[in-house]
Scaffold this active site. Structure first.
Site, PDB file in Angstrom:
ATOM      1  N   GLY A   1       0.472   5.340   1.344  1.00 14.53           N
ATOM      2  CA  GLY A   1      -0.437   6.488   1.304  1.00 14.53           C
ATOM      3  C   GLY A   1       0.166   7.800   1.669  1.00 14.53           C
ATOM      4  O   GLY A   1       0.861   8.313   0.306  1.00 14.53           O
ATOM      5  N   SER A   2      -0.408   8.366   2.231  1.00 15.72           N
ATOM      6  CA  SER A   2      -0.359  10.265   2.273  1.00 15.72           C
ATOM      7  C   SER A   2       1.386  10.704   2.550  1.00 15.72           C
ATOM      8  O   SER A   2       2.026  11.239   1.780  1.00 15.72           O
ATOM      9  CB  SER A   2      -1.199  11.095   2.835  1.00 15.72           C
ATOM     10  OG  SER A   2      -2.450  11.200   2.670  1.00 15.72           O
ATOM     11  N   PHE A   3       2.050   9.283   3.380  1.00 18.98           N
ATOM     12  CA  PHE A   3       3.618   9.949   3.856  1.00 18.98           C
ATOM     13  C   PHE A   3       4.450   9.165   3.637  1.00 18.98           C
ATOM     14  O   PHE A   3       5.698   8.866   4.276  1.00 18.98           O
ATOM     15  CB  PHE A   3       3.287  10.437   5.536  1.00 18.98           C
ATOM     16  CG  PHE A   3       2.374  11.450   5.761  1.00 18.98           C
ATOM     17  CD1 PHE A   3       2.800  13.154   5.372  1.00 18.98           C
ATOM     18  CD2 PHE A   3       1.730  11.416   6.125  1.00 18.98           C
ATOM     19  CE1 PHE A   3       1.533  14.087   5.257  1.00 18.98           C
ATOM     20  CE2 PHE A   3       0.227  12.531   7.074  1.00 18.98           C
ATOM     21  CZ  PHE A   3       0.496  13.273   6.633  1.00 18.98           C
ATOM     22  N   GLY A   4       4.147   8.275   3.080  1.00 12.81           N
ATOM     23  CA  GLY A   4       4.941   6.729   2.879  1.00 12.81           C
ATOM     24  C   GLY A   4       4.118   5.590   2.216  1.00 12.81           C
ATOM     25  O   GLY A   4       3.172   5.421   1.503  1.00 12.81           O
TER      26      GLY A   4
ATOM     27  N   ASP B   1      -8.824  10.968  10.470  1.00 13.10           N
ATOM     28  CA  ASP B   1      -8.813  10.742   9.260  1.00 13.10           C
ATOM     29  C   ASP B   1      -9.081   9.487   9.274  1.00 13.10           C
ATOM     30  O   ASP B   1      -8.988   8.310   8.362  1.00 13.10           O
ATOM     31  CB  ASP B   1      -7.312  10.725   8.636  1.00 13.10           C
ATOM     32  CG  ASP B   1      -7.292  10.290   7.140  1.00 13.10           C
ATOM     33  OD1 ASP B   1      -7.962  10.847   6.980  1.00 13.10           O
ATOM     34  OD2 ASP B   1      -6.173  10.037   6.816  1.00 13.10           O
TER      35      ASP B   1
ATOM     36  N   GLY C   1       0.915  -1.589   0.096  1.00 11.85           N
ATOM     37  CA  GLY C   1       0.036  -0.271   0.184  1.00 11.85           C
ATOM     38  C   GLY C   1       0.884   1.195  -0.303  1.00 11.85           C
ATOM     39  O   GLY C   1       2.147   1.089   0.320  1.00 11.85           O
TER      40      GLY C   1
ATOM     41  N   LYS D   1       5.324   0.298   7.540  1.00 15.33           N
ATOM     42  CA  LYS D   1       5.187   1.907   6.743  1.00 15.33           C
ATOM     43  C   LYS D   1       6.217   2.835   7.333  1.00 15.33           C
ATOM     44  O   LYS D   1       7.254   2.849   8.019  1.00 15.33           O
ATOM     45  CB  LYS D   1       4.204   2.248   8.056  1.00 15.33           C
ATOM     46  CG  LYS D   1       3.720   3.812   7.480  1.00 15.33           C
ATOM     47  CD  LYS D   1       3.023   4.239   8.293  1.00 15.33           C
ATOM     48  CE  LYS D   1       2.012   5.213   7.639  1.00 15.33           C
ATOM     49  NZ  LYS D   1       1.174   6.502   8.332  1.00 15.33           N
TER      50      LYS D   1
ATOM     51  N   VAL E   1       4.033   1.025   2.412  1.00 18.16           N
ATOM     52  CA  VAL E   1       3.989   0.278   3.875  1.00 18.16           C
ATOM     53  C   VAL E   1       3.947  -0.810   2.810  1.00 18.16           C
ATOM     54  O   VAL E   1       3.623  -1.416   1.393  1.00 18.16           O
ATOM     55  CB  VAL E   1       2.286  -0.428   3.848  1.00 18.16           C
ATOM     56  CG1 VAL E   1       1.814  -0.710   5.457  1.00 18.16           C
ATOM     57  CG2 VAL E   1       1.773   1.393   4.341  1.00 18.16           C
TER      58      VAL E   1
END
Length: 998
Positions: free
Chosen positions: A696-699, A828, A694, A716, A701
């Site tokens: 995400g917004s900041f990195g 969130d 996956g 993550k 996974v």
């Protein structure tokens, strides 16, 4: 002889004429009777008419169990028949009164021939069929009372011809159709009672012509439309009851001019507006006011104190706001005060002070103020309330402080509900004085301490032993969602008539007392999420009436009792314990949707659908000994060698770790155990795309195994080039530093380094969730990563699973908002941040935007800075610069819940021109709910949901969907003040789960 003299012709004619007149008179006398004779003849004819009419009435009665009509025969004059009254002078039937005689049959049209009838009373029988139109001929009729029967059809319009009617009582029947306009001609009517029928349509304006009307009772029908202004013309009206209909609009202001009103009842409608501030002055004789379950707003009028005769006040289930004033304390006859399910209070410290003033209400029996926003603590004066009070409901508020010791003075209580508040401390031992208590709910607070051995007399901190001395407890005892410690007292067995016992989600320990077997009336027993150990007591075999048992998430051990096969469980949860041995194969264990045994590593066998490992075959003892000896030889030597290797490796790693720690000494210490960059590099295969699960917004996974046992974890890795990534790492670590909850993703370890090629490196290692995110289940997509085949998750989430997931997420948010040391806002919440483990249990993850509530009040931190969530899920007030709040999380949860039911994202292309997911769902309730649900839910899983009750599956599913959508709508209201608190969400979802046997 002398000749006789001759008779003149005129004389002969005169004599002949006289003879003719006498003959005529004789004929007349014998042809026409005298006046006295005429009266006798007419009376005989009238008697025959009334006699025949009464016998015809009798012929239509099919059942007369009391033999009331046996004497209706020729042996007695009908005026002496039971239930019949005649006039003294003319001996005509004036009254038929057969109240409560258990008669079954029809109402004969022949009653229309009883022309002198003034009263028909057939109350409390089983008269069915229609009301005969012939009754309209009875112009002398004054009373027609047919209440509590089974009459059908419409109200005859020609009853308007009975212009002398004073009392028309047709309540509690099965009448249909509308109120005839023609009834407005009954100007002498003083009582119109048509409650509890199936009448419909609008209330006609002609009711304003009932100029003498004193009582109008039309509750529990299907009347719709607005309330006629013409009702304000009925100046003699004392009782007005139109509750339980579908009336809408506002209450006409003209009604508040009816100064003689004693009963004012409009509950259970769709009315809106507010109550006038001079209500108590307008209705000085008011005794009952009922406007519950409408849409009223505004404050409760202070003038209510002027209506000093008030006995019953029902304002529940509306949107009243403001504080509860002391005005109710001046009502000496008040017996019921229902203010629950409103928006009363603002959480301020003085909002429970009004309870002290209620000490003047010596007749008070019911006090309901639950499900509001009332703050403050219970005053000590609560013990001065009426000792005749039997219901005291305070649940779902913001009440803090401790339970006053004087609560034990309320010796008349049968129900005390203080659940879902913020009460702390111990349960006072004085509760043991409440010997009439049948239901006690203290769950979901901050109560602590041990449960004393005298729970039979009722006290808590721990659970006081006094608690279990209240033998009257027969409905429910709920202490769930607190922090109670210690063992359950053996005096639990004193509650022999208890139907439900709930101590789930506490910190109780010790063994389950064997005395529980004495509670043979138990139907529901919830003990999950505690620290109970030992085996299930054999005394459980006495609980043959138990239907729902949840012992999950404890430390129980031993075997699953075989006698469980004989108990008719609806629901049995033994999951996540240490049970061992073979699972029984009969009774509830044949229904996989009713039993759960997951998380017991040493259980085996059972039916194949449970998917448990097979039990090993039993070998002869001699072979077992030989095998064990060889096994020891084979294992010991390699283990010794392996031990030396592990010890050497550990020593080497220790020195290396010390070196890494010294090199990173300038970095702020992480709250979790650290792991090296090199180890993460190896675990993920060099952060290979084949292990990417996956972005995400900041990195990103990755999946990987950091331990030698091969256990997968989710790793993550933060992209520190992205703005806010470092802050996200800190926020997540801080938010999850000291909290643990089964529905929150667990951080295993972290990595924060500055020696990786001279750059910063930050990562978090989570427990791996093999079933991915809720996003991939609701909206399956095909994705291809390097080294992987194309994979698509099938969206086959049943309604049961969606309810379970929704409940899991609600528990997590409720924990974050109300049960952490400091409240935490997730900020969130969305499907991609809800992860599912191997058992499809939901876990809320990604706390990169989370905020600890007290931090928002710091002068150097503005809650308006940075991202506040994801478009579509973020609360609308955030876009206007409002501060972060728990209500923002609640909004996101509401949208999430609606998405789970509809299968549509809040950003779906269909939502434009003012339409959004909230309004789309709201317009579908209640009649079109099946048209807007996710098509997957219309598949084959209904029967599983209802546990085989396929005949009711459709209705149960519709009811379930409506209830869930209503929760979603209540959470996603535009105004934060109007949103449902997460504690109440949890409560409502559990009610849904209980109702559907989930």
């Amino acid at each position: 002889m002398r000749p006789s003299p001759s008779i003149p012709a005129w004389a002969f004619l005169a004599l002949f004429t006289l003879f003719q007149w006498r003959l005529l008179l004789f004929f007349i006398c014998f042809s026409f009777p005298s006046p006295a004779a005429a009266t006798v003849t007419q009376s005989m004819a009238a008697n025959k008419t009334d006699d025949e009419a009464l016998l015809a009435f009798k012929s239509k009665i099919s059942q007369d169990p009391r033999g009331v009509l046996n004497l209706w025969n020729d042996s007695l004059h009908f005026c002496k028949w039971p239930g019949v009254t005649c006039g003294r002078r003319h001996r005509r039937v004036t009254m038929i009164s057969l109240r409560s005689k258990n008669l079954v049959g029809l109402l004969s049209p022949s009653v229309g021939n009883l022309s002198f009838l003034r009263e028909i009373t057939l109350t409390n029988n089983t008269i069915h069929g229609e009301i005969p139109h012939e009754i309209g001929k009875l112009f002398r009729l004054q009373v027609l009372t047919l209440t509590n029967n089974s009459l059908e059809g419409q109200i005859p319009s020609n009853l308007s011809r009975c212009t002398n009617l004073i009392d028309l009582s047709l309540g509690n029947n099965k009448l249909r159709g509308k109120i005839p306009e023609e009834l407005g001609y009954l100007s002498k009517l003083t009582q119109l009672s048509i409650y509890e029928n199936h009448l419909q349509g609008e209330i006609p304006h002609s009711v304003g012509n009932f100029s003498s009307l004193e009582i109008l009772s039309g509750s529990e029908n299907f009347f719709e439309g607005s309330i006629p202004q013409a009702l304000g013309q009925l100046k003699s009206l004392t009782a007005l009851g139109l509750g339980g209909n579908k009336l809408s609009g506002m209450i006409p202001s003209s009604l508040y001019n009816l100064s003689l009103i004693t009963i004012f009842s409009f509950g259970d409608n769709q009315l809106h507006g507010s109550l006038p501030s001079n209500l108590g002055l307008s209705f000085p004789h008011l005794q009952q006011i009922d406007v519950r379950n409408n849409r009223f707003v505004g404050q409760i009028p202070l003038s209510i104190s002027n209506a000093s005769e008030l006995r019953l006040v029902l304002l529940a289930y509306n949107h009243f706001n403001g504080k509860i004033s002391n005005s109710f304390g001046s009502l000496p006859y008040l017996t019921l005060l229902g203010l629950n399910e409103n928006s009363l209070g603002d959480g301020e410290e003085d909002e429970m002070h009004f309870l002290g003033s209620l000490a003047n209400c010596s007749s008070l029996k019911v006090l309901g103020i639950g499900e509001n926003r009332l703050g403050g603590s219970l005053p000590n004066t609560v013990g001065n309330l009426s000792t005749s009070m039997f219901y005291f409901g305070l649940s779902g508020n913001q009440i803090s402080g401790v339970i006053p010791e004087d609560i034990g003075n309320l010796v008349g209580l049968t129900l005390f509900d203080l659940s879902r508040n913020r009460v702390s401390g111990k349960i006072p031992s004085s509760i043991g004085n409440l010997q009439n208590l049948q239901r006690l709910s203290l769950y979901d607070n901050g109560l602590s301490g041990r449960i004393p051995s005298a729970v039979g007399n009722l006290s808590c901190g721990s659970i006081p032993s006094e608690l279990f001395g209240i033998s009257s407890l027969s409905v429910s005892l709920s202490l769930a969602h607190n922090q109670l410690t210690g063992p359950l007292p053996s005096s639990l067995g004193n509650l022999k008539d208890l139907g439900e016992f709930d101590v789930s989600w506490n910190r109780l320990s010790g063994e389950i007392p064997t005395s529980i077997g004495a509670c043979q009336s138990l139907e529901k027993l919830y003990m999950e999420y505690n620290f109970f150990h030992g085996s299930i007591p054999s005394s459980f075999s006495s609980l043959m009436g138990i239907q729902k048992l949840d012992l999950s998430h404890n430390n129980l051990s031993g075997k699953v009792p075989n006698y469980f096969e004989k108990i008719r469980f609806i629901y049995l949860n033994l999951s996540y314990n240490n049970f061992e041995g073979e699972i029984p194969k009969k009774g509830v264990f044949t229904n996989v949707s009713a039993v759960s045994v997951v998380g017991n590593q040493r259980l085996c066998g059972g039916i194949s659908q449970l998917k448990m490992p097979k039990c090993p075959s039993k070998e002869p003892k001699k072979q077992q000994k030989t095998f064990r000896f060889h096994l020891l030889v084979i294992i010991i030597i390699p283990c010794a060698v392996l031990g030396l290797i592990v010890a050497s490796s550990s020593l080497f790693c220790w020195f290396r770790k010390k070196k890494e720690q010294s090199s990173g000494a300038s970095v702020k210490e992480s709250p979790f155990a650290q792991i090296s960059y090199e180890k993460l590099l190896r675990a993920t295969g060099g952060f290979s795309l084949s292990n990417l699960i996956g972005v995400g917004s900041f990195g990103s996974v990755y999946r990987g195994s950091i331990d030698d046992d091969g256990t997968l974890t989710a790793i993550k890795v933060l992209d520190l080039q992205r703005r806010g990534a470092s802050r996200s790492f800190t926020a997540e670590c801080e938010a999850l530093r000291n909290i643990r909850h089964r529905n929150l993703v667990r951080i295993i370890t972290s990595c924060s380094s500055i020696d990786f090629q001279g750059n910063d490196f930050k990562a978090l290692v989570y427990a791996y969730m093999p079933n991915g995110s809720l996003e991939t289940w609701l909206h399956p997509v095909q994705e291809t990563y390097e080294g992987d085949q194309q994979h698509e998750v099938e969206n086959n989430l049943s309604l049961v699973r969606r309810i379970n997931i929704a409940t899991d997420v609600a528990h997590a948010l409720d924990y974050l908002h109300h049960h952490c040391h400091q409240p935490i806002i997730h900020c969130d919440l969305k499907p991609s941040n809800i992860l599912l483990d191997s058992d499809m249990t939901a876990h809320v993850g990604d706390f990169g935007l989370a905020r600890i509530l007290p931090e928002l009040n710091k002068t150097n931190q503005s809650s308006s800075i940075g991202i506040k969530g994801t478009i579509g899920y973020a609360a609308p007030e955030y876009g206007l610069g409002s501060e972060l709040s728990v209500e923002g999380d609640i909004y996101s949860y509401g949208i999430l819940l609606l998405e789970m039911i509809t299968g549509k994202r809040p950003t779906d292309n269909m939502f434009d021109s003012g339409l959004n997911l909230h309004s789309f769902a709201r317009k579908s309730l209640p009649h079109n709910v099946m048209e807007m649900v996710d098509p997957v839910l219309l598949g084959d899983d209904i029967e599983i949901m209802t546990k085989g009750q396929s005949t009711n599956a459709g209705n149960r599913m519709v009811e379930c969907l409506i209830s869930i959508v209503e929760i979603g709508l209540a959470c996603s209201m535009e105004s934060p003040r109007d949103r449902m608190d997460m504690s109440k969400v949890v409560h409502e979802l559990h009610k849904i789960k209980m109702f559907f046997g989930n």
